[in-house]
Motif scaffolding. Structure first.
Motif, short mmCIF file in Angstrom:
data_model
loop_
_atom_site.label_atom_id
_atom_site.label_comp_id
_atom_site.label_asym_id
_atom_site.label_seq_id
_atom_site.Cartn_x
_atom_site.Cartn_y
_atom_site.Cartn_z
N ALA A 16 0.83 -1.21 0.00
CA ALA A 16 0.00 0.00 0.00
C ALA A 16 0.86 1.25 0.00
CB ALA A 16 -0.93 -0.01 1.21
N VAL A 17 1.88 1.28 0.85
CA VAL A 17 2.76 2.45 0.92
C VAL A 17 3.51 2.63 -0.40
CG1 VAL A 17 4.81 3.41 2.04
CG2 VAL A 17 2.98 2.41 3.43
N ALA A 18 3.96 1.53 -0.99
CA ALA A 18 4.69 1.61 -2.26
C ALA A 18 3.81 2.20 -3.36
CB ALA A 18 5.18 0.23 -2.67
N GLU A 19 2.53 1.82 -3.40
CA GLU A 19 1.63 2.37 -4.41
C GLU A 19 1.39 3.86 -4.17
OE1 GLU A 19 -2.95 1.98 -6.13
OE2 GLU A 19 -2.05 0.27 -5.08
N ILE A 20 1.21 4.25 -2.92
CA ILE A 20 0.99 5.66 -2.60
C ILE A 20 2.22 6.48 -2.98
CG2 ILE A 20 0.60 7.31 -0.72
CD1 ILE A 20 -1.02 5.05 0.68
N GLU A 21 3.40 5.95 -2.69
CA GLU A 21 4.64 6.65 -3.05
C GLU A 21 4.75 6.80 -4.58
OE1 GLU A 21 7.95 5.68 0.35
OE2 GLU A 21 7.53 4.09 -1.11
#
Length: 311
Positions: free
Chosen positions: A90-95
């Motif tokens: 999730a964090v990787a997609e947001i980044e």
């Protein structure tokens, strides 16, 4: 030098702009959106809807930063994304979609930043610091100006609202169930201590809590409005919390003046104010606290002192 600090919390997503010179910080502007990311976690997984919502808000913040050519930016996230089973993805997609680099801070780090930020403004040498967030509650016991013990507990106002009630305001019975769950978790707090003495919170008693974060800020605003306190009052009488909670439960026939008072005092936190105050009440009972003193400095300021000024 201008710095943008973005705090992706479980209840709210905030961005604050600070002017930092040497060891001095001056907050120039703060923007926030009450998103309730913790409510987008289903079966322990952050949903695509929650990811999209975070991207939408963060995209707005990034555009603002670009407009004013603010290039020193730090973004971090706490319980909702930290505890999700798909946190890394999730964090990787947001980044990827926002261009931000996002640090997932641990519960231990969050408690430390809370302490550093609050004690710059809180004039006491010893006590208990409490931050009730949307997905977790951080407790920091301190003495002599130093941390004695800290713990992050799975107690959150947004999480409790999602788990225990289907309406905007909970019923009194739903608040009672929240109390029971909060009490159970506090009684087993040693299970969540990652370092130091496991029983550090078992026999701890304090007369006063230092409260930081949105739950206490909103709770103080409601308390001051209900009890006719001046706007600059920073102290909540803990014994008033049960009465304050009962006054606004959904199964009570709310008087129109109470509806107006509630909407004026906490317009952005209507679903989470009673769950948050319920957790606060249980924390006060557990540690024997008679009062709560609110501090407006917390995790963002602690991050600055520790990670920007201190390096």
């Amino acid at each position: 030098m201008l710095h943008g600090i973005i705090d992706i919390g479980s209840s709210t997503v905030r961005m604050a702009i600070y002017d930092i010179h040497g060891g001095d910080i001056d907050m120039l502007l703060k923007k926030k959106h009450v998103v309730g990311l913790a409510a987008y976690v289903k079966d322990g997984v952050m949903t695509q809807q929650g990811i999209d919502k975070a991207v939408e808000i963060l995209g707005e913040f990034v555009s603002f930063l670009h407009c004013f050519h603010i290039t020193h930016v730090a973004a971090f996230t706490t319980a909702a994304l930290r505890n999700a089973k798909n946190s890394r993805e999730a964090v990787a997609e947001i980044e990827r979609r926002t261009g931000l680099s996002i640090r997932v801070i641990s519960g231990d780090e969050e408690a430390t930043f809370d302490f550093i930020g609050a004690t710059h403004a809180f004039g006491h040498e010893s006590g208990l610091l409490v931050d009730i967030g949307g997905g977790s509650t951080e407790l920091v016991a301190f003495a002599g100006g130093s941390i004695q013990q800290k713990v992050s507990l799975p107690l959150g106002a947004t999480d409790f609202h999602a788990r225990f009630t289907g309406d905007v305001l909970p019923t009194l019975a739903e608040c009672r169930r929240m109390e029971e769950e909060a009490g159970r978790i506090l009684d087993g707090a040693e299970r969540y201590v990652t370092e130091g003495a496991k029983d550090a919170f078992t026999d701890l008693r304090v007369a006063e809590l230092a409260g930081i974060g949105g739950t206490f800020k909103s709770g103080l605003a409601l308390y001051n409005a209900v009890y006719g306190k001046p706007a600059d009052n920073l102290v909540i009488d803990a014994k008033k919390l049960p009465e304050l909670i009962r006054r606004f439960t959904s199964d009570r026939d709310l008087a129109q003046e109470d509806v107006v008072l509630l909407m004026r005092a906490v317009p952005d936190r209507l679903p989470t104010i009673l769950p948050g105050l319920t957790i606060a009440h249980v924390v006060c009972q557990h540690f024997g606290a008679k009062t709560i003193t609110y501090s407006d400095s917390g995790v963002r300021e602690g991050y600055i002192y520790s990670e920007i000024i201190g390096k």
